[in-house]
Write an enzyme that holds these catalytic residues in place. Structure first.
Site, PDB file in Angstrom:
ATOM      1  N   PRO A 243     -23.777  16.746  22.827  1.00 46.50           N
ATOM      2  CA  PRO A 243     -23.418  17.781  23.806  1.00 46.50           C
ATOM      3  C   PRO A 243     -23.883  17.379  25.198  1.00 46.50           C
ATOM      4  CG  PRO A 243     -25.370  18.428  22.580  1.00 46.50           C
ATOM      5  CD  PRO A 243     -24.880  17.167  21.945  1.00 46.50           C
TER       6      PRO A 243
ATOM      7  N   ASN B  11     -29.098  15.234  30.213  1.00 52.22           N
ATOM      8  CA  ASN B  11     -28.384  13.987  29.938  1.00 52.22           C
ATOM      9  C   ASN B  11     -27.189  13.743  30.863  1.00 52.22           C
ATOM     10  OD1 ASN B  11     -26.587  15.850  28.880  1.00 52.22           O
ATOM     11  ND2 ASN B  11     -26.745  15.151  26.767  1.00 52.22           N
TER      12      ASN B  11
ATOM     13  N   GLU C 173     -12.523  15.897  35.302  1.00 46.79           N
ATOM     14  CA  GLU C 173     -11.229  16.136  34.660  1.00 46.79           C
ATOM     15  C   GLU C 173     -10.534  17.408  35.123  1.00 46.79           C
ATOM     16  OE1 GLU C 173     -11.974  18.190  30.398  1.00 46.79           O
ATOM     17  OE2 GLU C 173     -12.744  16.150  30.537  1.00 46.79           O
TER      18      GLU C 173
ATOM     19  N   ALA D  13     -16.627  13.299  23.970  1.00 47.92           N
ATOM     20  CA  ALA D  13     -17.583  14.397  24.025  1.00 47.92           C
ATOM     21  C   ALA D  13     -17.443  15.160  25.344  1.00 47.92           C
ATOM     22  CB  ALA D  13     -19.003  13.860  23.836  1.00 47.92           C
ATOM     23  N   ARG D  14     -18.111  14.688  26.419  1.00 48.29           N
ATOM     24  CA  ARG D  14     -18.028  15.306  27.736  1.00 48.29           C
ATOM     25  C   ARG D  14     -18.040  14.214  28.799  1.00 48.29           C
ATOM     26  NH1 ARG D  14     -16.289  19.055  25.656  1.00 48.29           N
ATOM     27  NH2 ARG D  14     -16.956  21.233  25.689  1.00 48.29           N
TER      28      ARG D  14
ATOM     29  N   ASP E 152     -30.081   9.976  17.578  1.00 42.50           N
ATOM     30  CA  ASP E 152     -30.076  11.393  17.929  1.00 42.50           C
ATOM     31  C   ASP E 152     -31.519  11.832  18.080  1.00 42.50           C
ATOM     32  OD1 ASP E 152     -29.679  14.272  18.010  1.00 42.50           O
ATOM     33  OD2 ASP E 152     -27.743  13.932  17.057  1.00 42.50           O
TER      34      ASP E 152
ATOM     35  N   HIS F 143      -8.087  15.220  27.022  1.00 40.36           N
ATOM     36  CA  HIS F 143      -8.973  16.181  26.344  1.00 40.36           C
ATOM     37  C   HIS F 143      -8.242  16.890  25.192  1.00 40.36           C
ATOM     38  CE1 HIS F 143     -12.921  18.522  27.143  1.00 40.36           C
ATOM     39  NE2 HIS F 143     -12.620  18.566  25.859  1.00 40.36           N
TER      40      HIS F 143
ATOM     41  N   ASP G 229     -11.440  10.563  26.095  1.00 45.86           N
ATOM     42  CA  ASP G 229     -10.692  11.810  25.946  1.00 45.86           C
ATOM     43  C   ASP G 229     -11.211  12.847  26.932  1.00 45.86           C
ATOM     44  OD1 ASP G 229      -8.709  13.442  24.667  1.00 45.86           O
ATOM     45  OD2 ASP G 229     -10.333  14.537  23.676  1.00 45.86           O
TER      46      ASP G 229
ATOM     47  N   ARG H  48     -22.048  17.501  13.482  1.00 46.22           N
ATOM     48  CA  ARG H  48     -20.913  17.563  12.563  1.00 46.22           C
ATOM     49  C   ARG H  48     -19.813  16.563  12.912  1.00 46.22           C
ATOM     50  NH1 ARG H  48     -18.447  22.427  13.041  1.00 46.22           N
ATOM     51  NH2 ARG H  48     -17.632  22.488  10.915  1.00 46.22           N
ATOM     52  N   ILE H  49     -19.509  16.413  14.203  1.00 46.71           N
ATOM     53  CA  ILE H  49     -18.456  15.478  14.600  1.00 46.71           C
ATOM     54  C   ILE H  49     -18.914  14.042  14.413  1.00 46.71           C
ATOM     55  CG2 ILE H  49     -17.040  14.667  16.527  1.00 46.71           C
ATOM     56  CD1 ILE H  49     -17.132  17.553  17.631  1.00 46.71           C
TER      57      ILE H  49
END
Length: 334
Positions: free
Chosen positions: A210, A216, A268, A238-239, A179, A301, A263, A159-160
């Site tokens: 994700p 990953n 973090e 994302a992460r 993807d 974030h 971000d 979705r993002i």
């Protein structure tokens, strides 16, 4: 239906309190709103509650989980999509009922990633830094390719990623997608390709996948970066664990990457939501990245820090707890 249960919520910013209180009119929970994140130092504040609501960077690892059980906590809710801040193995062993938020406003994160990427493509951070030094000369670094003549790579087309692709497609950029699970609904605005092709052709690529530790971790590593088009831009909203920060640092320092917008950070939890008053942070990798400003830009974030996303996350979490209390478990159980 109002259900009387005491729940303590951590990481509740002042701007979010009104959402917590207004949305709770439908549920009637007895709330304690705590601006601090859950840590080992404040774990005793869960006493007297039956439910805990946390967010990313709250400490829900073994020591705190054992304390929660000792203090009578039965329900552990995270108002986030990710839940790597929870030791799931131990939490299940201790019998906590848990749930997460499967999604929230996808526009929130994409609306941060897209303008951050565009600012790098048009060299705005570099020019703003020059302006701070009263340097208004035009130099070769300021020359830019128009976005409509650029190729954008989207890694992770949920979705993002879909919203980010739509935004860049609307600016007439060529948008490529990668993807492991292709999304039919996004194919009108991007072209799926293999990862190698995406890396070689994209002027900018944006991560929207994700993080799955065993699959990953450090997806963006030295080898990955070496395949990228020279002087490309990397955006990660994302992460942080998706990228090898040392490899990203070296890629920028060597001028292989033109710019990096983050971000999220790999470590973090040691850095974000604190003010170090111009001193170094406790994380050496973060300190190294900070030396590369304005070619590396870091935001704390805040991709989901919007009115709609906050509303979605709180309301879904309230509903998750209601489902657990009435049905024994939530459809969003962890």
């Amino acid at each position: 239906m109002n259900i009387k249960i005491k729940m303590v919520c951590y990481g509740v910013r002042k701007t979010e309190r009104l959402f917590f209180e207004k949305l709770n009119e439908k549920y009637g929970y007895d709330l304690t709103l705590n601006e601090e994140y859950l840590t080992k130092d404040n774990i005793a504040t869960v006493k007297g509650h039956q439910a805990v609501m946390v967010r990313v960077n709250c400490d829900c690892y073994e020591e705190n989980l054992l304390k929660m059980q000792e203090y009578g906590i039965k329900y552990l809710l995270t108002r986030t999509v990710g839940y790597n801040h929870i030791d799931l193995t131990k939490a299940h062993e201790l019998g906590f009922k848990m749930a997460y938020v499967p999604g929230y406003s996808p526009n929130a994160v994409s609306e941060l990633a897209v303008p951050m990427g565009n600012a790098f493509l048009r060299n705005l951070f570099y020019m703003a830094n020059n302006e701070r030094q009263t340097n208004f000369k035009v130099d070769d670094f300021m020359f830019a390719k128009e976005i409509r003549n650029s190729t954008i790579g989207i890694i992770g087309t949920g979705r993002i990623g879909c919203e980010a692709a739509k935004a860049w497609y609307g600016m007439e950029a060529k948008v490529l997608g990668y993807d492991i699970y292709e999304n039919d609904s996004v194919q009108a605005v991007l072209t799926y390709t293999d990862l190698n092709t995406l890396l070689k052709e994209s002027d900018l690529f944006s991560l929207h996948c994700p993080y799955i530790k065993d699959q990953n971790h450090h997806f963006v590593n030295k080898e990955f970066l070496a395949q990228m088009k020279p002087w490309a831009v990397l955006i990660n909203a994302a992460r942080g664990q998706l990228m090898d920060s040392e490899a990203v640092y070296e890629a920028v320092k060597s001028n292989h990457l033109k710019g990096v917008g983050l971000d999220v950070l790999e470590n973090e939890g040691d850095v974000f939501f604190q003010d170090f008053n111009e001193n170094k942070t406790p994380d050496n990798l973060t300190n190294k990245l900070l030396t590369l400003y304005p070619w590396v830009i870091i935001t704390p974030h805040i991709g989901s820090y919007t009115d709609e996303a906050v509303k979605n996350m709180i309301e879904t979490t309230y509903e998750n707890l209601k489902e657990i209390l009435t049905n024994g478990e939530s459809k969003n159980k962890i």
